[in-house]
Design a protein around this motif. Structure first.
Motif, PDB file in Angstrom:
ATOM      1  N   GLY A 298       0.654  -1.552  -0.114  1.00  0.00           N
ATOM      2  CA  GLY A 298      -0.275   0.322   0.051  1.00  0.00           C
ATOM      3  C   GLY A 298       1.032   1.622   0.404  1.00  0.00           C
ATOM      4  O   GLY A 298       0.419   2.281  -0.946  1.00  0.00           O
ATOM      5  N   ILE A 299       2.056   1.157   0.829  1.00  0.00           N
ATOM      6  CA  ILE A 299       2.511   2.367   1.168  1.00  0.00           C
ATOM      7  C   ILE A 299       3.749   2.159  -0.708  1.00  0.00           C
ATOM      8  O   ILE A 299       3.733   3.693  -1.093  1.00  0.00           O
ATOM      9  CB  ILE A 299       3.831   1.971   1.979  1.00  0.00           C
ATOM     10  N   ALA A 300       4.065   1.587  -1.259  1.00  0.00           N
ATOM     11  CA  ALA A 300       4.494   1.909  -2.590  1.00  0.00           C
ATOM     12  C   ALA A 300       3.882   1.461  -2.921  1.00  0.00           C
ATOM     13  O   ALA A 300       4.006   2.670  -4.584  1.00  0.00           O
ATOM     14  CB  ALA A 300       5.108   0.144  -2.991  1.00  0.00           C
ATOM     15  N   ASP A 301       2.832   1.644  -3.030  1.00  0.00           N
ATOM     16  CA  ASP A 301       1.518   1.914  -4.894  1.00  0.00           C
ATOM     17  C   ASP A 301       1.241   3.350  -4.369  1.00  0.00           C
ATOM     18  O   ASP A 301       0.582   4.704  -5.539  1.00  0.00           O
ATOM     19  CB  ASP A 301       0.061   1.861  -4.700  1.00  0.00           C
ATOM     20  N   GLU A 302       0.830   4.004  -3.136  1.00  0.00           N
ATOM     21  CA  GLU A 302       1.133   5.616  -2.663  1.00  0.00           C
ATOM     22  C   GLU A 302       2.257   6.200  -3.599  1.00  0.00           C
ATOM     23  O   GLU A 302       1.808   8.056  -3.536  1.00  0.00           O
ATOM     24  CB  GLU A 302       0.593   5.269  -1.377  1.00  0.00           C
ATOM     25  N   TYR A 303       3.304   5.920  -3.781  1.00  0.00           N
ATOM     26  CA  TYR A 303       4.138   6.524  -4.331  1.00  0.00           C
ATOM     27  C   TYR A 303       4.938   5.980  -5.788  1.00  0.00           C
ATOM     28  O   TYR A 303       5.550   5.958  -5.827  1.00  0.00           O
ATOM     29  CB  TYR A 303       5.728   6.818  -3.252  1.00  0.00           C
ATOM     30  N   ALA A 308      11.021   1.096  -2.217  1.00  0.00           N
ATOM     31  CA  ALA A 308      11.805   2.268  -1.724  1.00  0.00           C
ATOM     32  C   ALA A 308      10.600   3.408  -0.790  1.00  0.00           C
ATOM     33  O   ALA A 308      11.802   3.599   0.334  1.00  0.00           O
ATOM     34  CB  ALA A 308      12.672   3.097  -2.873  1.00  0.00           C
ATOM     35  N   ALA A 309      10.003   3.726  -1.084  1.00  0.00           N
ATOM     36  CA  ALA A 309       9.068   4.136  -0.548  1.00  0.00           C
ATOM     37  C   ALA A 309       8.918   3.463   1.153  1.00  0.00           C
ATOM     38  O   ALA A 309       8.862   4.462   1.786  1.00  0.00           O
ATOM     39  CB  ALA A 309       7.679   4.724  -0.508  1.00  0.00           C
ATOM     40  N   VAL A 310       8.804   2.777   0.830  1.00  0.00           N
ATOM     41  CA  VAL A 310       8.372   1.765   2.677  1.00  0.00           C
ATOM     42  C   VAL A 310      10.232   1.944   3.116  1.00  0.00           C
ATOM     43  O   VAL A 310       9.941   2.342   4.405  1.00  0.00           O
ATOM     44  CB  VAL A 310       9.000   0.749   2.479  1.00  0.00           C
ATOM     45  N   ARG A 340      15.886  -0.059  -4.648  1.00  0.00           N
ATOM     46  CA  ARG A 340      16.643   0.960  -6.034  1.00  0.00           C
ATOM     47  C   ARG A 340      16.038   2.141  -6.759  1.00  0.00           C
ATOM     48  O   ARG A 340      15.967   3.455  -6.417  1.00  0.00           O
ATOM     49  CB  ARG A 340      17.127   0.675  -6.756  1.00  0.00           C
ATOM     50  N   LYS A 341      14.395   1.690  -7.119  1.00  0.00           N
ATOM     51  CA  LYS A 341      13.591   2.753  -7.579  1.00  0.00           C
ATOM     52  C   LYS A 341      13.143   4.020  -6.968  1.00  0.00           C
ATOM     53  O   LYS A 341      12.846   3.957  -5.356  1.00  0.00           O
ATOM     54  CB  LYS A 341      12.290   2.014  -8.216  1.00  0.00           C
ATOM     55  N   PRO A 342      13.119   5.006  -7.226  1.00  0.00           N
ATOM     56  CA  PRO A 342      12.496   5.453  -5.935  1.00  0.00           C
ATOM     57  C   PRO A 342      11.283   6.198  -6.359  1.00  0.00           C
ATOM     58  O   PRO A 342      10.586   6.218  -7.554  1.00  0.00           O
ATOM     59  CB  PRO A 342      13.297   7.562  -7.222  1.00  0.00           C
ATOM     60  N   THR A 384      16.976  11.249 -10.985  1.00  0.00           N
ATOM     61  CA  THR A 384      15.030  11.249  -9.800  1.00  0.00           C
ATOM     62  C   THR A 384      15.961  10.980  -8.726  1.00  0.00           C
ATOM     63  O   THR A 384      14.909  11.935  -8.121  1.00  0.00           O
ATOM     64  CB  THR A 384      14.027  10.543 -10.857  1.00  0.00           C
ATOM     65  N   TRP A 385      16.662   9.908  -8.183  1.00  0.00           N
ATOM     66  CA  TRP A 385      16.636  10.603  -6.947  1.00  0.00           C
ATOM     67  C   TRP A 385      17.239  11.975  -6.377  1.00  0.00           C
ATOM     68  O   TRP A 385      17.441  12.481  -5.303  1.00  0.00           O
ATOM     69  CB  TRP A 385      17.665   9.217  -6.355  1.00  0.00           C
ATOM     70  N   ARG A 386      18.374  12.563  -7.682  1.00  0.00           N
ATOM     71  CA  ARG A 386      19.171  13.435  -7.189  1.00  0.00           C
ATOM     72  C   ARG A 386      17.560  14.578  -7.097  1.00  0.00           C
ATOM     73  O   ARG A 386      18.139  15.909  -5.932  1.00  0.00           O
ATOM     74  CB  ARG A 386      20.195  13.730  -8.637  1.00  0.00           C
TER      75      ARG A 386
END
Length: 613
Positions: A298-303, A308-310, A340-342, A384-386
């Protein structure tokens, strides 16, 4: 005044030189026998060591055994190593009228005096090495090979007047090769300012002080398990990550679980009170798969579906808590593997450091190749991370974890790895090599190339490689170059975009390359002018012998393998393991001694245990 600065694009680093407006005077090294090295009474240990290094190598180049003094009796003929009272009252006093960054260096050469100054703790030491390399032609090639040129012509002994300032673009530079990590002297000469955490305890305070110490806080290892402490996960299995098979992971934790968040946050905040000023605390998932529970998804889907959001959600919580009690500290975490995916539109707290690990990147191709979709995707992620953080550093790879004895696979990619990292304002690079796998094929060349590029990304990787080959292999250099050119052509014609764990043929390497390489290395060995050169050729040839064994190296013999082919393979294997013994090649893959590969080959070739090849 001569200055160098850099123009960065995403993939290109262009050195720009501003020349003096008038013809420069020259200083003849042959006329410097009466000069002196000046070091202040208040010089740091690193500055005193810098003076020693200058003395010893200047002596080898010029034959001049210059005295080291604290005060100057003459206004001319002084080589000032670091700032001090003597420099303050000299014609070069203006070099002391500015502040220098910790590793910034300045080299001023005049006809009558020389000053090498810079920031503490390492600027002066690195300034000495810069002078020795650029002005005298010294090259720090390996642990036991320092190239010291001779003054063979009148022109080679002349220095132009110059005022040169340089600040390295990377705050943190580390080669994860035991050859460098265990040797503070080599590390300093290559201007690598970090080492493995396990090595720090092995060095004395004196050893560390004389090279200006080490930079820490950028090597972000897995740590969540340690922050959970002795929590009884067996009685509360839900805190463990849910695997795809429905079982709970024995290694990974569910980082969205409230109990995990509370315990990690509390323990890190408590630990923060004990850390030194400006330290970095690691909060990194274990090196295992992600949690598949509904809450994590659910957290991942939100972002944007990025898991990586978790991780960042937990790390941000920890960072906010720590900032309340220790605003000077940094919380460090990785962007690696499944995380690794932002995450889309998820800001990272300002006291969080992200180390992006290029584990999934293609090892064969540069980062600026549109024909390599893997690396196009990698660069997009880094960009994107930057945008999410101002504190980004990198964990790059120059290794095949499954095949230490194969030749280096990133000959054409390593320069773009480094330049991309710098162009995107990365603060540091750790380049992971074979770790404890000493003396792997061409590791010396790769260490030299990567160290020089991390120090000065404007250097030409081709020129550095050619320079190393010529100086290190001597009379055998043409054949070594011929082999490496053949390898690069073979790799370019291959297919695949393998990361640092693939089989040899996914990198474009082949059995045919190995067999042809053996022929070339035999010619190189015959061409070598000295036993030292022959030894260097033999050590490099290990990679060709390994390639010639193909998939046999992994313990897989073809079903239709003939007796003649088996005898041929045994002969190649026998020579390979002989070379490994002769040149102290210790591991065939991560954590696995070479003898295990020998056992695997014997089994594949239907040989008895311990039977000679």
């Amino acid at each position: 005044m001569v200055m160098r600065f850099w123009l960065f694009t995403i993939f290109v680093v262009i050195p720009v030189t501003v020349l003096p407006s008038r013809a420069a005077d020259t200083l003849d090294l042959r006329d410097m026998a009466g000069w002196r090295i000046v070091v202040d009474d208040d010089a740091s240990p690193a500055e005193r060591y810098a003076a020693d290094e200058f003395h010893d190598l200047f002596l080898k180049v010029t034959g001049h055994d210059l005295p080291t003094v604290r005060e100057i009796g003459e206004s001319d003929g002084n080589i000032f190593i670091g700032a001090g009272r003597a420099l303050e009252y000299s014609s070069l006093d203006y070099t002391m009228k500015q502040d220098y960054a910790p590793e910034q260096l300045r080299v001023v050469v005049q006809k009558d005096n020389i000053a090498i100054v810079g920031g503490r703790p390492r600027g002066v030491l690195y300034g000495v090495y810069q002078f020795l390399e650029e002005c005298l032609g010294v090259r720090f090639l390996t642990r036991d090979h320092v190239h010291v040129p001779r003054l063979e012509s009148e022109d080679s002994g002349r220095l132009q007047e110059v005022d040169f300032t340089f600040t390295p673009p990377l705050t943190y530079r580390m080669l994860y090769y035991t050859e460098v990590m265990q040797d503070p002297k080599l590390s300093a000469r290559l201007r690598m300012n970090a080492t493995g955490p396990g090595m720090l305890a092995k060095f004395t305070d004196t050893q560390k002080a004389r090279i200006g110490g080490y930079v820490t806080g950028y090597f972000l290892l897995h740590s969540i398990g340690s922050w959970m402490g002795d929590y009884d996960a067996d009685s509360d299995p839900a805190i463990r990550a849910l695997q795809k098979d429905g079982k709970r992971s024995p290694r990974q934790f569910c980082m969205s679980h409230p109990k995990v968040i509370r315990r990690v946050t509390a323990n890190v905040a408590l630990s923060a009170l004990k850390h030194g000023k400006g330290a970095t605390i690691r909060v990194v998932p274990e090196d295992a798969g992600r949690c598949e529970c509904e809450r994590c998804h659910g957290i991942a889907d939100e972002y944007g579906g990025a898991h990586a959001a978790v991780v960042i959600k937990l790390v941000n919580d920890v960072a906010r808590k720590v900032a309340m009690v220790r605003p000077d500290l940094t919380i460090g975490t990785l962007a690696y593997a499944w995380y690794r995916k932002p995450p889309e539109n998820m800001p990272v707290e300002s006291n969080v450091r992200i180390q992006y690990a290029t584990y999934h990147a293609c090892q064969r191709h540069p980062y600026d190749r549109l024909s390599c979709p893997t690396n196009v995707d990698t660069v997009h992620d880094i960009r994107t991370w930057r945008t999410l953080t101002d504190d980004l550093c990198f964990w790059h790879y120059s290794v095949n974890f499954n095949d230490y004895l194969a030749p280096p696979t990133n000959l054409d990619a390593v320069a773009s790895q480094i330049r991309t990292s710098v162009a995107l304002d990365g603060r540091g690079i750790m380049m992971q090599g074979p770790g404890s796998g000493l003396n792997c094929p061409f590791a010396d060349m790769m260490m030299y190339l990567m160290a020089r590029m991390m120090w000065d990304p404007g250097d030409s990787p081709t020129a550095l490689r050619e320079q190393f080959i010529d100086l290190h292999y001597g009379a055998a250099a043409p054949d070594i170059r011929r082999y490496l050119d053949l390898q690069r052509r073979t790799q370019r014609n291959g297919e695949g975009h393998s990361n640092c764990n693939g089989p040899f043929d996914e990198f474009g390497l082949s059995v045919e390359l190995g067999r042809k390489g053996i022929e070339i290395f035999e010619q190189a060995r015959a061409a070598a002018a000295t036993q030292v050169e022959r030894d260097r050729v033999e050590k490099a040839s290990v990679g060709a012998y390994r390639l010639a064994l193909g998939h046999l190296w992994y313990g897989k013999a073809p079903d239709d393998m003939s007796d003649t082919e088996r005898r041929d393979a045994r002969k190649i294997a026998g020579r390979l393991f002989e070379l490994c013994r002769m040149h102290d090649v210790r591991e065939n893959r991560e954590g696995q001694p070479v003898r295990v590969a020998a056992q695997r080959l014997r089994k594949a070739l239907d040989m008895k245990d311990g039977e000679a090849f």
